[in-house]
Every structure is written in C-alpha cells, then in structure tokens.
Design a protein around this motif. Structure first.
Motif, PDB file in Angstrom:
ATOM      1  N   GLN A 162       2.631   1.913  -3.293  1.00 41.79           N
ATOM      2  CA  GLN A 162       1.677   2.476  -4.250  1.00 41.79           C
ATOM      3  C   GLN A 162       1.392   3.942  -3.924  1.00 41.79           C
ATOM      4  N   LEU A 163       1.237   4.237  -2.639  1.00 34.47           N
ATOM      5  CA  LEU A 163       0.951   5.612  -2.216  1.00 34.47           C
ATOM      6  C   LEU A 163       2.097   6.550  -2.533  1.00 34.47           C
ATOM      7  N   LYS A 212       0.827  -1.211   0.000  1.00 32.12           N
ATOM      8  CA  LYS A 212       0.000   0.000   0.000  1.00 32.12           C
ATOM      9  C   LYS A 212       0.858   1.256   0.000  1.00 32.12           C
ATOM     10  N   LEU A 213       1.894   1.239   0.840  1.00 28.46           N
ATOM     11  CA  LEU A 213       2.746   2.419   0.965  1.00 28.46           C
ATOM     12  C   LEU A 213       3.567   2.666  -0.292  1.00 28.46           C
TER      13      LEU A 213
END
Length: 513
Positions: free
Chosen positions: A507-508, A504-505
C-alpha cells in the motif's frame, strides 16, 4: 567473494528446482493418468446404466461412498478443498502454514476420487497444489532454514505441477510469477523454470509429444475479420464477470442446504449419475470436448445447451468444496462460447464456418485471461497446449479486450478472490518468529514513492531496507538514495509478521491493496 556466494546460492536453488520438477512430474503424471483411466471406465458404465438399473444403483452407491470418504478427508484436512491454488497463494504470502505430507496424499487420493467419475472439475489446480507440496517437502527434508528459499521451492513445485498437468512449462512458470508468487525475481523464475522444464520432460515421456489440445485449423484468421475478436472479447468479458460472481457465491448457496461443509460434495456426486447417463461424453474437465468441439457440427441451440450444462454443473461441482480445479473447465467454457459465436456469425452470413476452430482457440485464452486476470499466462498456455505459434496476435487482441471488460466491471483475479474467502488463523498472521524473512516489492510507474529519497519514505519501524535492484544492478540503500519506477526494493522483516507487513508496504509503495 560475495558474487560467488550468490551464484552458488542460485545454482543450489536451480538444482533444487530440477529435483522438485522431476518429483512433481512423477506425482502429477500418475495423478493425470489415473483420472483419465477412471473417467474412460465410468463413461462406459454410465452408458450401460441407461438400460441396466442394477449398474445405475451400484454407480450411485459408489459415488455416495466416494463423497463420504472425501468428506472425512476434508474434515481432517480442509486445505485440500477446491483447486488448492488459493491455499498455495496464502502459503507464499505468509498467511497460512500447512503440513505438506498431509496435503499431498489427501489431495492426490481425494482429487482422483472426485474428478475421476466425471465431475466438471479440472486436474490443474490440484496438480499445482501437489507440486507445491512436493516443493515444500523437499525444502523441509533438506532442512532449509531460509523462509525465502522455502517459498521459492514451493513456487517452483507449483510451476512443475501445472507444467505436467498441461505439458506447458512456460505457462507453468508464468502462472506462478504472474498469479501466485507475484514476483519476477531472477531467483524465483530461474528455479520455477527449471522445475517446470524437468516436470514437463517426465509428462512428455508418459503422455507423448502430441499437444494436450491438438486442434487443427485450416486457415489463419484474416485481418479483415479481426473485428470479430473485439466483439467476442466483449462477450467473453461479460460472461467472465458472471462466472466470477456465481463461483464466489456458491459456498453461501451450499450453506442453505444445512449439509456440513466437508460432506457437501455428496450433492454433485449424486447428481452426476443422471448427468453421466444423459451426457457421458461431456464429463470431466472437458479436454476431450474441446478437441472435438468443431467436429460435432452442432447447431447454435445445441451449443448453447452444452454451455448451460457445463456452466451450471461446473459451479455445482466446484462450489461443493471437493478437491478439483476450475482451470480446464474455464478453458472449456471459453471454447464453447467461441463455437457458439462462430456458428451464429456463420448463420447470419458474416463469417465462414471454416474459422470456427480458430475462434475456439482464441476464446479459450480470452475467457481464462479475464477470469484469472492473468493474460500473459493465458496467451502462453493456449499457445503451448495447441502447439502452434500462429495464433499469437489474435490471442493477444482477444485477451486484452476481455481483460479490459472485466476490469471495467471491477472483477478481481478469481484465485485472489477465492483466497480472500479462506479461513485464516489470526494468531498465525500476527505471530512473531525467531527467523528473519525478506520482502521484495517492485516500484510501479506512478508510485507515490517514485522520485523520493529513502530518508523521506515512511517505512514501518519493523522493516529494514537492505537493497534496491535497478535492472541487474544492486544498490546499497542510503538516506540519499533516489527511488525510481522499475526498482525492486528488498526489505528484511520478522518472518512471523511478513504477511501483515507486506500488505502495508504494498500500500505504501504502490498505493494498492
């Protein structure tokens, strides 16, 4: 005081890397020596089997027994399958947990039994997993509690394993940073380098100072022949993408045989007998073939035949799931493509044959660079293995061209693609741990958070940003801290959710998977 404690922590990791490197060097050197000795014996037996069918029958029986023994090992511990590099990547990403001793001894024995008789498999992938297991073992036996330290020890062991396999300490360190760990943190690379150097010293003591691929060349490639590097780079890129596609589809082809996955290694082992009888000196990972390739004085079509043989049987060998790598077979195929190109261009009168050995060296780097998508590792590895700095410029050119071709064709790094095909336990991926862990992600140029304040970035609730590294300077993040490209953001998360949150990170922060 804080600075002193950090320095002591780094010193402990570095000393740990030295210990891991020494142990990995011993294990991998024995592994490497055993494979070479067994292969030499089998080459002679394959030749004798041409005229003595009793010897052929005994060899076939032995190969079947090997397939059964290794099959039971794979059934008990599936994580020793293949090169082991995807499994190490999954470990470092927090997607997999393995028992280091179970993997270490089974990979050691299974790798020797699989590669020694002559299958087209490399020793380097198993060497990396063996080194990683040593690093994990040292971490557990010294009762390391920090998940970060455990991962650094595993990564440093992997670097030591590759260094001992190829006498290439810089490449071992770079491969871990570029391809496996994906992190250039000083704590990681210092420990990995300490392990690689220590491991390489052991290997040099056992095998001597002669480079692994001692390929002599008469002349450096003139600038007016550099256009050949572009054409050859494009060819390597096209064949590199083909290699990726075929390798990834091999497990599904094996499924159609209805043979249980653990025992599919019987297929290449049985086929090895006729291959060994016909081509006894082309067996194994291909180290000897690379060294003698320009001395064969083979015609264009004979070289094409050797390439087809090496390509097809390496796919059959690796696709079966037997313990063995693709690192050296990739370099071997690249060298053959370079020789084919040199001979063809000589026949049409546009390249002197004196540059054949040059193109063999260049093509190895280009082929590995595009398939693994690790160009820096490829350049450093071939430089160390050949033992010459005189090829750096052409190595860079051909690696860059081949890499771009595979990138345009949407090719993924082969080890990352193989990792995606691993069977991972969802319960493990979504577990909650009593320990905390840290994630460190670099901010690339063009990142969606470049130029934003910390307070404006939608970090997941489970994440605590604890530091931002800007060069050698550490910043304590506040709401009004501005993030810039080139920063490294350090976050604390629950150890059990590390893998899930890292995706997730990533991608963020950088807009990539």
């Amino acid at each position: 005081m804080k600075s002193i404690s950090v320095d002591i922590y780094k010193l402990k990791l570095t000393l740990g890397g030295v210990v891991i490197g020494i142990l990995a060097g011993v294990v991998v050197s024995i592994f490497r020596y055993s494979i070479a000795a067994i292969l030499h014996v089998f080459e002679n037996y394959y030749i004798q089997a041409r005229t003595d069918y009793w010897i052929a029958a005994v060899i076939l029986l032995f190969l079947i027994i090997v397939g059964v023994i290794v099959g039971f090992m794979l059934k008990k511990e599936p994580n020793i399958s293949g090169s082991g590099i995807p499994q190490v990547e999954a470990q470092l990403d927090g997607e997999m947990s393995v028992k280091w001793w179970a993997v270490l001894w089974r990979k050691f024995v299974g790798g020797i039994l699989s590669i020694g008789p002559g299958l087209f498999l490399g020793r380097e992938g198993p060497a990396i997993q063996l080194g990683a297991s040593v690093g994990q073992g040292v971490g557990e036996l010294t009762h390391l509690r920090s998940p970060v330290s455990k991962r650094i020890f595993i990564a440093s062991g992997a670097a030591g394993g590759l260094a001992a396999a190829f006498n290439a300490p810089l490449a071992g360190c770079m491969f871990v940073l570029e391809e496996i760990y994906h992190n250039f943190s000083p704590m990681v690379w210092i420990t990995a380098l300490a392990s690689a150097v220590s491991s390489n010293l052991i290997a040099l003591y056992v095998f001597g100072l002669t480079p692994v691929l001692n390929i002599p060349y008469k002349f450096s490639l003139p600038i007016n022949y550099y256009w050949h590097l572009v054409i050859l780079g494009i060819i390597l890129g096209l064949f590199g993408r083909l290699y990726q596609k075929v390798l990834l589809v091999m497990p599904s082809i094996y499924e159609k045989t209805k043979i249980p996955r653990s025992f599919q290694g019987l297929v290449p082992l049985v086929l090895l007998l006729p291959v060994g009888m016909m081509f006894p000196y082309f067996l194994g990972g291909g180290n000897g073939l690379i060294i003698n390739l320009d001395h064969l004085h083979a015609s264009f079509w004979i070289l094409v035949g050797i390439f087809v043989l090496r390509f097809v049987f390496s796919m059959i060998s690796y696709g079966s799931g037997l313990p063995g790598g693709i690192f050296l077979p990739i370099l071997n195929l690249g060298a053959i493509i370079g020789a084919i190109y040199a001979v063809f261009m000589h026949q049409i009168g546009v390249l002197p044959l004196a540059y054949e050995s040059n193109l063999i060296i260049f093509a190895m780097a280009g082929y590995f660079a595009c398939i693994s998508k690790a160009p820096f590792t490829a350049i450093i590895l071939v430089t160390e293995m050949v033992g010459s700095l005189g090829h750096l410029m052409p190595l860079v050119v051909i690696s860059l061209v081949a890499y771009i071709v595979v990138d345009i064709l949407n090719g993924s790094p082969i080890y990352e693609a193989l990792k995606e095909k691993l069977t991972l336990d969802d319960k493990y991926l979504n577990r909650v741990s009593k320990f905390s862990d840290r994630i460190e992600i670099p901010v690339f140029e063009g990142s969606s958070i470049d130029g934003k304040y910390i307070r404006d970035i939608a970090f997941p609730q489970e994440v605590l940003v604890i530091a931002i590294y800007r060069g050698e300077r550490q910043l304590i993040p506040r709401g009004d801290t501005l993030v810039k490209s080139g920063d490294r953001i350090v976050m604390v998360v629950n150890a059990g959710l590390r893998s899930k949150l890292k995706r997730k990170l990533t991608q963020l922060i950088n807009g990539i998977d």
